[in-house]
Design a protein around this motif. Structure first.
Motif, PDB file in Angstrom:
ATOM      1  N   GLU A 139    -122.800   8.445 -11.462  1.00 17.92           N
ATOM      2  CA  GLU A 139    -121.413   8.451 -11.964  1.00 17.92           C
ATOM      3  C   GLU A 139    -121.310   9.348 -13.193  1.00 17.92           C
ATOM      4  N   HIS A 140    -122.315   9.258 -14.056  1.00 12.91           N
ATOM      5  CA  HIS A 140    -122.293  10.012 -15.309  1.00 12.91           C
ATOM      6  C   HIS A 140    -123.596  10.772 -15.475  1.00 12.91           C
ATOM      7  N   VAL A 141    -123.493  11.923 -16.144  1.00  7.54           N
ATOM      8  CA  VAL A 141    -124.688  12.676 -16.492  1.00  7.54           C
ATOM      9  C   VAL A 141    -124.694  12.912 -18.003  1.00  7.54           C
ATOM     10  N   VAL A 160    -117.503  16.472 -22.663  1.00 16.78           N
ATOM     11  CA  VAL A 160    -117.145  17.877 -22.749  1.00 16.78           C
ATOM     12  C   VAL A 160    -115.778  18.093 -22.128  1.00 16.78           C
ATOM     13  N   ARG A 161    -114.925  18.762 -22.883  1.00 17.38           N
ATOM     14  CA  ARG A 161    -113.565  19.048 -22.391  1.00 17.38           C
ATOM     15  C   ARG A 161    -113.637  19.788 -21.056  1.00 17.38           C
ATOM     16  N   PHE A 199    -119.306  14.092 -17.853  1.00 17.07           N
ATOM     17  CA  PHE A 199    -120.449  14.906 -18.310  1.00 17.07           C
ATOM     18  C   PHE A 199    -120.513  14.804 -19.822  1.00 17.07           C
ATOM     19  N   TRP A 200    -121.667  14.388 -20.311  1.00 17.34           N
ATOM     20  CA  TRP A 200    -121.829  14.075 -21.733  1.00 17.34           C
ATOM     21  C   TRP A 200    -122.978  14.891 -22.308  1.00 17.34           C
ATOM     22  N   VAL A 201    -122.882  15.206 -23.597  1.00 14.95           N
ATOM     23  CA  VAL A 201    -123.999  15.915 -24.219  1.00 14.95           C
ATOM     24  C   VAL A 201    -124.530  15.125 -25.415  1.00 14.95           C
TER      25      VAL A 201
END
Ligand code: FAD
Length: 804
Positions: free
Chosen positions: A197-199, A335-336, A341-343
């Motif tokens: 679902e999320h990275v 991230v816009r 997607f996350w950093v």
């Protein structure tokens, strides 16, 4: 390996493992970490392991403290030692400027409840007998400093995460990421594909390459970093207690004990980037070639400041790469433009910051909000201006300045000028001193004719003081012109525009031809924006906000976008502006237009299109100076014409340029807050004095329920204006506010309010102390200065100038 999971964390360095741990701690158990090699195979394994709470941003400093406090917890859960040596730390000043720096740092850390204390050089020498006390003028002792074992910490996070239900797949490289129609991701690895679902991109040295898998060019660059480990030193071997960690700012070195020797590292001036364009996938547990010549200047100072080093043999020189963002703080968050997607990357001090990064990111993923004020780490603080070459220039600059003072009035030169508006050269010819925000050059102040347009960096009043005073007086006594292109500008249009804006902004929307000010709140009722909203047509609005928060706000707007009927676009490159302000501003405007701009026909908060000379413009009757004033917006191709016409028309009215420093001084006279200083996501509108811009008559808008709840509770703190008995130095932000011998609040911004001739601080203090005659002390460079609450604006409390 699983085929489905809720979250894939890419990267088993200290940061990825911390994110994994925090996700499980907060209740997300179905989480997998993928590591292409062994855990710690990026920067983590060769770190020097130092940890400290010192950071220029107090919110990041708070998270550093959290990280240090966390080690006990993960040791207990995992049974794995973090190898913590809590030795305490000395920060050593060899000049008066560095002593000022430490005094300022101490004042800031008081606000966070940290108890750093100054020690005499004799005491410092007693703690660290190897230092040459004659070379230093002061020392600040921080009990929360020391060092850890990098591998131990990483494995403790990893084991604690496993205890919480996480899985870790080593020797599994992510080779590609493909978005799925359901909003999730196919994570393609050399061992098969996992649907997630999320990275989370915690790829450290390879975070850029992982970003590229989804079309992102993240603003990070690795720099080579060297530290050396000495042979046994008899004076160290003979000690019964461990030496404290040490930062010697003059020598630009950090140092700590390692067994019976020392570890000494330095951030040299001509730092060398590593793998500027592409990090090789086969880089593993190898070190880079040492180059002691590069750090020989620093070594010379180190031998002088710590003579025993000159005698010691060198056992090993470590040269390893680690990544930095352009300003040296981490890149964290969603991230816009990319769903789920996350950093969590660009973390240059993983052992001071890794825990805080993991906490903030996991809260953001699970609760939709980081729960903390992390704007200084938010990936959205960089827009598309932060290209690879920009990042390269800024990271090199930042690396070389790691142990250098950046004064509050200092503008750093690398990567400039980048963005300019057409009028830039005109301002330059007028001796403007520029500052850069979001890559854009804007005049800060104008140096007198014949003087170098350079500001002396200082904690005290600088050479800008007198020229800025003149600019302020010109505004209050005649009329001034300032460029406002640095604001963020958006157009919201369509049949659904008004309805949508009404939902995401807290105030009612204006009628056509009018302006309102409106906060934007998150679901917890905290301030995440403050905007000027103008209704230009039946289905057209212009929104003006903070320039540095453009990506931050666009990310929120886009995530909360209406399903249909609304078009949103940034006018960053399509609209530039000037503001004219002062008692003669109306006369100046009238000279350029055939429209009736009298107070009756064009009152305060009116907005309309009009031709100024030959130039089509949008004009709003509003000014952040708190004076009679107008904001004028045009497309860039008209800017020079407009500027020349305004300057010609205003010459005999006493028209003068003014810059952002004067604007800051003028808004302080009115007690006007500003985004990123007074208005941040930790305050409610009631605390920030923005209650009157929240319209609870509207049935629904984001944050309404939380505002109602907060109203019942009452505000905990309140934004106030203080006048300060300052002498040669004014506040610059984050100073401690004292009352009855205790720290009770903090300064958000301030400076000299020139036309009322007072030093001013805007500060948050406890609500019960925010009384009409509240008196406080504000700590400026180590001195506690009497400060008096001002219940009314210092300039024009009746608003006659603004409304007249
Ligand atoms: C010489 C030196 C000294 C230092 N001293 C200190 C110090 O004293 N104190 C301090 O706090 N910090 C120090 N640091 C910095 C510290 O090492 C970093 O802040 C920290 O290691 C960053 O951790 P990370 O998890 O973000 O990145 P990394 O450690 O680089 O981890 C990233 C991980 O992701 C994995 N990965 C990347 N891409 C993929 C993929 N596609 N698939 C699977 N896995 C992938 C990598 O193999 C790697 O293990 C030092 C660094 C160096 C080089």
């Amino acid at each position: 390996m699983k085929s489905h999971t809720q979250v894939v964390v890419i990267g088993g360095g200290v940061v990825g493992c911390s994110v994994l741990y925090h996700l499980t701690k907060a209740g997300w158990k179905d989480v997998v970490l993928l590591e292409r090699d062994e855990l710690t195979s990026g920067s983590t394994w060769h770190a020097a392991g130092g940890m400290h709470t010192l950071n220029g941003d107090p919110n990041v400093a708070k998270l550093q403290r959290y990280t240090i406090d966390l080690y006990k917890e993960i040791e207990e859960i995992s049974g794995q030692s973090c190898g913590v040596h809590m030795t305490g730390g000395l920060m050593l000043a060899n000049t008066e400027s560095w002593l000022d720096y430490l005094k300022v740092a101490q004042g800031r850390s008081r606000v966070l409840g940290l108890d750093n204390e100054f020690v005499s050089m004799a005491e410092a020498k007693a703690m660290h007998p190897l230092l040459n006390e004659e070379r230093f003028v002061g020392a600040l002792y921080d009990p929360l400093e020391g060092h850890i074992d990098p591998s131990g910490v990483t494995h403790a996070y990893a084991k604690a995460a496993r205890v919480g239900g996480a899985e870790i797949e080593r020797f599994t490289r992510v080779t590609d990421l493909q978005s799925r129609p359901d909003g999730g991701w196919d994570v393609i690895t050399d061992k098969g594909t996992i649907q997630a679902e999320h990275v989370v991109n915690a790829g450290g040295l390879w975070a850029r390459e992982v970003g590229r898998m989804v079309g992102l060019e993240l603003p990070i660059l690795a720099m080579e970093h060297q530290y050396l480990v000495t042979d046994e030193i008899p004076e160290v071997a003979a000690r019964e207690t461990e030496l404290p960690h040490c930062i010697d700012f003059g020598g630009e070195i950090y140092m700590r004990q390692e067994r019976s020797g020392l570890v000494m590292g330095t951030y040299e001036k001509g730092g060398v980037p590593w793998s500027e364009r592409q990090t090789p996938w086969d880089f593993g547990h190898e070190l880079l070639q040492p180059d002691l010549d590069r750090i020989s200047d620093n070594l010379e100072v180190a031998f002088d400041h710590f003579p025993v080093l000159g005698e010691a043999g060198i056992k090993q020189v470590i040269n390893g790469p680690f990544t930095f963002a352009p300003d040296g703080n981490p890149l964290v968050g969603p991230v816009r433009g990319l769903k789920n997607f996350w950093v969590a990357c660009g973390v240059m001090a993983g052992f001071s910051q890794g825990g805080g990064v993991g906490l903030a990111l996991s809260s953001w993923m699970i609760d939709g909000d980081p729960g903390l004020d992390i704007f200084a780490m938010d990936v959205a603080r960089f827009g598309d201006f932060a290209t690879m070459a920009y990042t390269n220039a800024k990271v090199r600059e930042n690396y070389g300045r790691r142990f250098k003072i950046t004064f509050p009035n200092e503008e750093l030169p690398a990567a400039r000028p980048l963005r300019t508006t057409p009028v830039y050269e005109r301002f330059k010819a007028q001796n403007a001193v520029f500052g850069a925000g979001y890559g854009l050059e804007t005049p800060l102040w104008f140096a007198p004719e014949g003087a170098e347009p350079v500001e002396t960096p200082s904690y005290r009043r600088s050479n800008a003081f007198e020229p800025v005073k003149e600019e302020c007086h010109a505004v209050r006594e005649a009329v001034g012109l300032i460029e406002t292109s640095g604001f963020a500008k958006y157009e919201v249009s369509g049949a659904g525009a008004e309805g949508w804006l009404g939902e995401i902004l807290a105030n009612r929307m204006p009628r056509q031809g009018r302006i309102v000010l409106s906060p934007m709140l998150n679901h917890e009722g905290k301030l995440i924006g403050d905007f000027t909203v103008a209704k230009a047509g039946p289905e057209q609005f212009f929104i003006f906000g903070s320039g540095i928060a453009e990506d931050y706000h666009l990310r929120w707007f886009e995530r909360h976008m209406a399903e249909e009927g609304v078009a949103l676009r940034s006018l960053r490159n399509e609209m530039v502006g000037f503001s004219i302000a002062g008692p003669k501003a109306r006369e100046l405007l009238a000279r350029l237009t055939a429209e009736d701009v009298s107070n009756e026909a064009f009152p305060f908060m009116a907005f309309r299109s009009m031709a100024l000379g030959m130039v089509p413009a949008w004009v709003g009757r509003i000014s952040f100076t708190g004076d009679l004033g107008y904001e004028i917006w045009v497309s860039p191709d008209y800017q020079l014409r407009l500027y020349d016409d305004l300057m010609a028309a205003g010459a005999d009215l006493g028209l003068r340029h003014f810059g952002l420093r004067a604007l800051d001084s003028l808004r302080l006279e009115k007690g006007f807050g500003t985004w990123a200083r007074e208005f941040r996501p930790i305050y409610t509108p009631a605390e920030a004095g923005l209650d009157r811009f929240v319209d609870l008559r509207k049935n629904a808008f984001v944050g309404r329920d939380a505002v109602l709840h907060d109203r019942e509770q009452g505000p905990k703190v309140r934004l106030v204006t203080l006048t300060v008995d300052a002498e040669a130095a004014d506040v610059s932000g984050d100073e401690a506010v004292w009352h009855d011998g205790a720290v009770v609040g903090w300064v958000t911004s301030g400076g000299y309010a020139h036309t009322v001739d007072r030093s001013v601080a805007l500060a948050y203090v406890p609500n019960d102390l925010a009384t009409e005659n509240g008196s406080f002390e504000v700590e400026i460079i180590g001195d506690r200065r009497a400060a008096q609450l001002q219940p009314e604006p210092l300039f024009d409390p009746a608003r006659e100038r603004m409304l007249g």
